[in-house]
Design an enzyme around this catalytic site. Structure first.
Site, PDB file in Angstrom:
ATOM      1  N   PRO A 129      21.673  37.551  60.782  1.00 26.44           N
ATOM      2  CA  PRO A 129      22.121  36.158  60.660  1.00 26.44           C
ATOM      3  C   PRO A 129      21.717  35.292  61.851  1.00 26.44           C
ATOM      4  O   PRO A 129      21.715  34.065  61.759  1.00 26.44           O
ATOM      5  CB  PRO A 129      23.648  36.248  60.541  1.00 26.44           C
ATOM      6  CG  PRO A 129      24.023  37.651  60.785  1.00 26.44           C
ATOM      7  CD  PRO A 129      22.796  38.497  60.706  1.00 26.44           C
ATOM      8  N   GLU A 183      28.661  46.248  61.796  1.00 27.24           N
ATOM      9  CA  GLU A 183      28.754  45.073  62.686  1.00 27.24           C
ATOM     10  C   GLU A 183      27.397  44.588  63.194  1.00 27.24           C
ATOM     11  O   GLU A 183      27.291  43.535  63.814  1.00 27.24           O
ATOM     12  CB  GLU A 183      29.665  45.380  63.878  1.00 27.24           C
ATOM     13  CG  GLU A 183      31.124  45.004  63.655  1.00 27.24           C
ATOM     14  CD  GLU A 183      31.323  43.641  63.009  1.00 27.24           C
ATOM     15  OE1 GLU A 183      30.905  42.630  63.605  1.00 27.24           O
ATOM     16  OE2 GLU A 183      31.872  43.579  61.893  1.00 27.24           O
ATOM     17  N   ARG A 196       6.270  36.075  44.405  1.00 23.88           N
ATOM     18  CA  ARG A 196       5.813  35.135  43.383  1.00 23.88           C
ATOM     19  C   ARG A 196       4.682  34.241  43.902  1.00 23.88           C
ATOM     20  O   ARG A 196       4.002  33.566  43.129  1.00 23.88           O
ATOM     21  CB  ARG A 196       6.969  34.321  42.808  1.00 23.88           C
ATOM     22  CG  ARG A 196       7.673  33.416  43.795  1.00 23.88           C
ATOM     23  CD  ARG A 196       9.014  32.960  43.238  1.00 23.88           C
ATOM     24  NE  ARG A 196       8.880  32.218  41.999  1.00 23.88           N
ATOM     25  CZ  ARG A 196       8.484  30.943  41.919  1.00 23.88           C
ATOM     26  NH1 ARG A 196       8.181  30.291  43.011  1.00 23.88           N
ATOM     27  NH2 ARG A 196       8.401  30.338  40.751  1.00 23.88           N
ATOM     28  N   ASP A 214       6.481  23.571  42.604  1.00 21.96           N
ATOM     29  CA  ASP A 214       7.872  23.902  42.879  1.00 21.96           C
ATOM     30  C   ASP A 214       8.422  23.057  44.017  1.00 21.96           C
ATOM     31  O   ASP A 214       7.678  22.661  44.912  1.00 21.96           O
ATOM     32  CB  ASP A 214       8.005  25.374  43.323  1.00 21.96           C
ATOM     33  CG  ASP A 214       7.961  26.336  42.159  1.00 21.96           C
ATOM     34  OD1 ASP A 214       8.064  25.889  41.013  1.00 21.96           O
ATOM     35  OD2 ASP A 214       7.825  27.550  42.425  1.00 21.96           O
TER      36      ASP A 214
HETATM   37  C1  LIG Z   1      28.290  42.176  58.522  1.00 22.00           C
HETATM   38  S1  LIG Z   1      26.678  41.752  59.020  1.00 22.00           S
HETATM   39  C2  LIG Z   1      26.772  41.807  60.769  1.00 22.00           C
HETATM   40  C3  LIG Z   1      27.005  40.469  61.364  1.00 22.00           C
HETATM   41  C4  LIG Z   1      26.983  40.491  62.898  1.00 22.00           C
HETATM   42  N1  LIG Z   1      28.179  41.078  63.415  1.00 22.00           N
HETATM   43  C5  LIG Z   1      26.847  39.078  63.421  1.00 22.00           C
HETATM   44  O1  LIG Z   1      27.834  38.445  63.707  1.00 22.00           O
HETATM   45  O2  LIG Z   1      25.698  38.597  63.503  1.00 22.00           O
HETATM   46  C6  LIG Z   1      25.772  43.214  58.630  1.00 22.00           C
HETATM   47  C7  LIG Z   1      24.301  43.019  58.353  1.00 22.00           C
HETATM   48  O3  LIG Z   1      24.120  42.219  57.208  1.00 22.00           O
HETATM   49  C8  LIG Z   1      22.887  41.538  57.305  1.00 22.00           C
HETATM   50  N2  LIG Z   1      23.158  40.104  57.192  1.00 22.00           N
HETATM   51  C9  LIG Z   1      24.347  39.484  57.222  1.00 22.00           C
HETATM   52  N3  LIG Z   1      24.231  38.172  57.095  1.00 22.00           N
HETATM   53  C10 LIG Z   1      22.909  37.920  56.965  1.00 22.00           C
HETATM   54  C11 LIG Z   1      22.153  36.720  56.815  1.00 22.00           C
HETATM   55  N4  LIG Z   1      22.704  35.517  56.764  1.00 22.00           N
HETATM   56  N5  LIG Z   1      20.814  36.836  56.730  1.00 22.00           N
HETATM   57  C12 LIG Z   1      20.210  38.048  56.790  1.00 22.00           C
HETATM   58  N6  LIG Z   1      20.880  39.202  56.936  1.00 22.00           N
HETATM   59  C13 LIG Z   1      22.222  39.150  57.032  1.00 22.00           C
HETATM   60  C14 LIG Z   1      22.262  41.891  58.640  1.00 22.00           C
HETATM   61  O4  LIG Z   1      21.345  42.929  58.424  1.00 22.00           O
HETATM   62  C15 LIG Z   1      23.486  42.346  59.416  1.00 22.00           C
HETATM   63  O5  LIG Z   1      23.156  43.209  60.483  1.00 22.00           O
END
Ligand SMILES: C[S@@+](CC[C@H](N)C(=O)[O-])C[C@H]1O[C@@H](n2cnc3c(N)ncnc32)[C@H](O)[C@@H]1O
Length: 238
Positions: free
Chosen positions: A84, A111, A148, A163
Site C-alpha cells: 500500500p 502485517e 489486455r 478506453d
Molecule cells: C494487511 S496488508 C499490510 C499492511 C501494512 N501493515 C501497512 O500498513 O502498509 C497485507 C498485504 O496486503 C497487500 N496489500 C494491502 N493493501 C494493498 C494495496 N492497497 N495495494 C497493494 N497491495 C496491498 C500487501 O501485499 C500487504 O503487504
C-alpha cells in the site's frame, strides 16, 4: 509474456482462467506460474514471524521469498512488490508493464514484509489508498489491466485505445440497439452516418466528461489545437 506470482493462496487466482486473460493463456500469448512460497520455507513451513522491536502482527520472513525468486527462471524480470505504500497503479503503469517480457509479482500478507525483501524488487506498487488483507486481489487487477494491452490479446487494438485513461481523457458515452428503450433514444448524430460529426461529438463529450469528473487529468493532457478550442467552448457554455 511470462508472469510468475509468489503467493500463499494460489487458489485465489482462479478468476484469471476466464475472460480475456484466460483467452490470452489459451492463445499462448501469456504464461502464468503460481509459486506458493510456503513450500520453500526452511523452518517447518513457517513463512512469518514476530517483528523485531515488538509490535502487532506477523511479518513475512525473507528466506522463503528469496529462495522462491532464486528458483524462477527469468532473464530480466520486472519484480513487483504489492504494497500500500508503493506508487499507485494506473493506466500508464499498465502500459509500462505491458511492454515487459517477464513480470514477477510478490503478494504480501499479515502485517507486511521483512524490509530486506525489498532489495529483490524493481517496483513497489499499490492499488490505491486502502489496505487489503493480502496482495492477491491487487495482483489480479494489475495482471488483468496489463494483459489486455498486450498486442493481439484483444481482437481489435482500437478497442482499448479509446478506453478511459488510454487517450488521457475519459471515454465518451456509447449506445447500442435498440434505438429507443423505455422512452430513451440514441443521440441523432450517432444515427447520421456522418463520420466527422460523430468524431467531433465524441471528442466534445470526452472533454466535457473529463472536465466535470476528473479535471486533474486535463492538467497533464497534451491538447491539439482542435481540442483546446473545443474545451474553451465547453467552458464558456458552462
Ligand atoms: C494487511 S496488508 C499490510 C499492511 C501494512 N501493515 C501497512 O500498513 O502498509 C497485507 C498485504 O496486503 C497487500 N496489500 C494491502 N493493501 C494493498 C494495496 N492497497 N495495494 C497493494 N497491495 C496491498 C500487501 O501485499 C500487504 O503487504
Amino acid at each position: 509474456m511470462k508472469i510468475d506470482i509468489l503467493t500463499l493462496f494460489p487458489e485465489m487466482f482462479a478468476p484469471l482462467e476466464h475472460s480475456i486473460v484466460g483467452k490470452a493463456k489459451e492463445k499462448g500469448l501469456l504464461d502464468i506460474t503460481y509459486h506458493n512460497f510456503r513450500e520453500n520455507a526452511e523452518k517447518a513451513r513457517h513463512v512469518d514471524d514476530e517483528p523485531y522491536g515488538g509490535g502487532q502482527g506477523m511479518l513475512l520472513r525473507a528466506q522463503p521469498i528469496f529462495d522462491t525468486i532464486d528458483k524462477i527462471d527469468a532473464k530480466k524480470p520486472r519484480v513487483i512488490l504489492l504494497d500500500p505504500a508503493g506508487r499507485t497503479f494506473d493506466q500508464s503503469y499498465a502500459e509500462e508493464l505491458a511492454a515487459e517480457e517477464e513480470l514477477i509479482f510478490i503478494c504480501g500478507h499479515y502485517e507486511g514484509y521483512d524490509e530486506r525483501i525489498k532489495t529483490l524488487v524493481t517496483d513497489e506498487i499499490s492499488l490505491g489508498d486502502f489496505v487489503l488483507t493480502g496482495g492477491e486481489l491487487a495482483a489480479m487487477t494489475m495482471v488483468d489491466a496489463t494483459v489486455r494491452l498486450i498486442p493481439d490479446v484483444i481482437g481489435k487494438e482500437a478497442s482499448h485505445q479509446d478506453d478511459s485513461f488510454s487517450s488521457g481523457l475519459l471515454e465518451y458515452p456509447q449506445y447500442t440497439r435498440p434505438y429507443e428503450y423505455r422512452g430513451m433514444t440514441v443521440p441523432d448524430v450517432l444515427m447520421s452516418g456522418h463520420h466527422e460529426n460523430i468524431r467531433r461529438w465524441r471528442l466534445e463529450k470526452s472533454l466535457r466528461k473529463t472536465l466535470e469528473r476528473r479535471p486533474d487529468l486535463l492538467d497533464a493532457y497534451d491538447f491539439s489545437e482542435e481540442e483546446a478550442q473545443l474545451l474553451e467552448k465547453i467552458k464558456k457554455e458552462g
